[in-house]
Design an enzyme around this catalytic site. Structure first.
Site, PDB file in Angstrom:
ATOM      1  N   LYS A  38      -5.162 -17.075  24.261  1.00  0.00           N
ATOM      2  CA  LYS A  38      -6.087 -15.948  24.431  1.00  0.00           C
ATOM      3  C   LYS A  38      -5.329 -14.696  24.878  1.00  0.00           C
ATOM      4  O   LYS A  38      -5.591 -13.595  24.387  1.00  0.00           O
ATOM      5  CB  LYS A  38      -7.169 -16.319  25.461  1.00  0.00           C
ATOM      6  CG  LYS A  38      -8.113 -17.404  24.932  1.00  0.00           C
ATOM      7  CD  LYS A  38      -9.015 -17.990  26.013  1.00  0.00           C
ATOM      8  CE  LYS A  38      -9.832 -19.143  25.451  1.00  0.00           C
ATOM      9  NZ  LYS A  38     -10.616 -19.871  26.460  1.00  0.00           N
ATOM     10  N   GLN A  82     -11.854 -19.963  32.929  1.00  0.00           N
ATOM     11  CA  GLN A  82     -11.443 -21.089  32.080  1.00  0.00           C
ATOM     12  C   GLN A  82     -11.922 -22.408  32.694  1.00  0.00           C
ATOM     13  O   GLN A  82     -11.654 -22.688  33.861  1.00  0.00           O
ATOM     14  CB  GLN A  82      -9.913 -21.089  31.920  1.00  0.00           C
ATOM     15  CG  GLN A  82      -9.374 -22.146  30.969  1.00  0.00           C
ATOM     16  CD  GLN A  82      -9.813 -21.924  29.515  1.00  0.00           C
ATOM     17  OE1 GLN A  82      -9.788 -20.821  29.013  1.00  0.00           O
ATOM     18  NE2 GLN A  82     -10.235 -22.984  28.852  1.00  0.00           N
ATOM     19  N   ASP A 105     -17.856 -14.978  27.573  1.00  0.00           N
ATOM     20  CA  ASP A 105     -18.011 -16.356  27.078  1.00  0.00           C
ATOM     21  C   ASP A 105     -19.456 -16.665  26.696  1.00  0.00           C
ATOM     22  O   ASP A 105     -19.729 -17.692  26.078  1.00  0.00           O
ATOM     23  CB  ASP A 105     -17.578 -17.350  28.171  1.00  0.00           C
ATOM     24  CG  ASP A 105     -16.206 -17.937  27.896  1.00  0.00           C
ATOM     25  OD1 ASP A 105     -15.784 -17.923  26.717  1.00  0.00           O
ATOM     26  OD2 ASP A 105     -15.572 -18.425  28.841  1.00  0.00           O
TER      27      ASP A 105
END
Ligand code: NAP
Length: 292
Positions: A38, A82, A105
């Site tokens: 990412k 994460q 997200d």
């Protein structure tokens, strides 16, 4: 990614580049690889990124304070926590603390509510990537029978909702679904988000079905590698060299024989997930800088 680049350049030339903050807590090796990919995508596009790496022993309140600091910073447009977080951390509380407008997200309940109501908001990246993939390959969704195997909050459920909004007739399956192969055989679009290496075999497929393989399973036994890649000398040589292989939820040899189209692992849904994260970050920056 090529379409996003001029948008990032326009933002950077006008006010500032978009900013993404990633919280990578503890030392999960899989998470480290995902975050590295990412961060690299951000660098390729000119998006500012920073990675915060609290130790494995981090507490829920320390993470909440970190998220709060990022919520306050104007130059941060996206916050990504994460998963999985270390065991002692209350993940739900941490995800809930992310400001919904910075939730790139799409996991915050506010944004999940927008998804259910089909209102604009950041969408979960893997499900959004699946829809993008189908569209870019001109695979019709409207009026089709779609079966999603898996009902997780991050993949199965949002994917089913996006397919529904695109006018598919959707069935969601899970570990308690009786006669799963028969249900899957009704699909014209089959999404496998299960977490079981090569579980979906020819028995689950009506010939011509479009198969989307979300699974990312690292197999370390030769038997399992052979079950997925029997006869594929290149893959088996890679297994011998590395002692492991990345295998999806779908048996790739079976799909090559009977699917109409299928996504490879690696190189299918994974890169789309990252591209959608980049898109969510750019869109958040555009919204926050009132450019759209
Ligand atoms: P998850 O939270 O573990 O959910 C798995 C789902 O599969 C559950 O709903 C479970 O049913 C169902 N399931 C498990 N065994 C089954 C069986 N034998 N028959 C039918 N259903 C079964 O997993 P996830 O987070 O959704 O992830 C799924 C896979 O996608 C994993 O391999 C993960 O690594 C991968 N993934 C890839 C990406 C990417 O970017 N490519 C992103 C996210 C996830 P129950 O609900 O009944 O337990």
């Amino acid at each position: 990614m090529a379409e996003l680049k001029p948008r990032v350049e326009a933002l950077a030339a006008g006010r500032r580049a978009p900013g993404l903050a990633v919280i990578l807590a503890g030392n999960d090796p899989g998470s480290e690889v995902y975050v590295r990919n990412k961060v690299k995508a951000c660098a390729d596009l000119g998006i500012h990124s920073e990675t915060l790496t609290p130790p494995e022993s981090v507490t829920t309140s320390e993470l909440l304070a970190e998220v709060d600091r990022l919520n306050q910073r104007p130059e941060i447009d996206g916050i990504l926590v994460q998963l999985p977080l270390p065991r002692q951390v209350d993940s739900k509380r941490v995800l809930l603390a992310v400001a919904p407008e910075k939730d790139v997200d799409g996991f915050h309940p506010f944004n999940v509510g927008c998804l259910v109501a089909n209102l604009p908001a950041p969408r979960a990246c893997t499900p959004a990537g699946i829809i993008e993939l189908l569209k870019r390959y001109d695979i019709p969704i409207a009026g089709k029978r779609a079966v999603v195997v898996g009902r997780s909050d991050i993949v199965g459920k949002p994917t089913a909702l996006l397919l529904l909004h695109a006018h598919a007739t959707v069935t969601i399956c899970h570990s308690k679904t009786p006669d799963l192969p028969a249900v899957c055989r009704e699909a014209e679009i089959l999404v496998a988000a299960i977490g079981r290496a090569a579980m979906i075999t020819a028995e689950y497929i009506h010939p011509g079905t479009t198969v989307i393989d979300v699974g990312m399973n690292r197999v370390t036994s030769r038997d399992q590698a052979e079950a997925a890649f029997r006869g594929n000398q290149e893959k088996m040589a890679a297994f011998t060299r590395r002692g492991s292989l990345l295998v999806g939820d779908v048996n790739p040899m079976d799909m090559a024989a009977c699917a109409g189209a299928y996504t490879p692992v690696p190189g299918g849904v994974g890169p789309l997930t990252i591209a959608m994260l980049m898109r969510n970050t750019v869109e958040s920056a555009e919204r926050r800088l009132q450019l759209c």
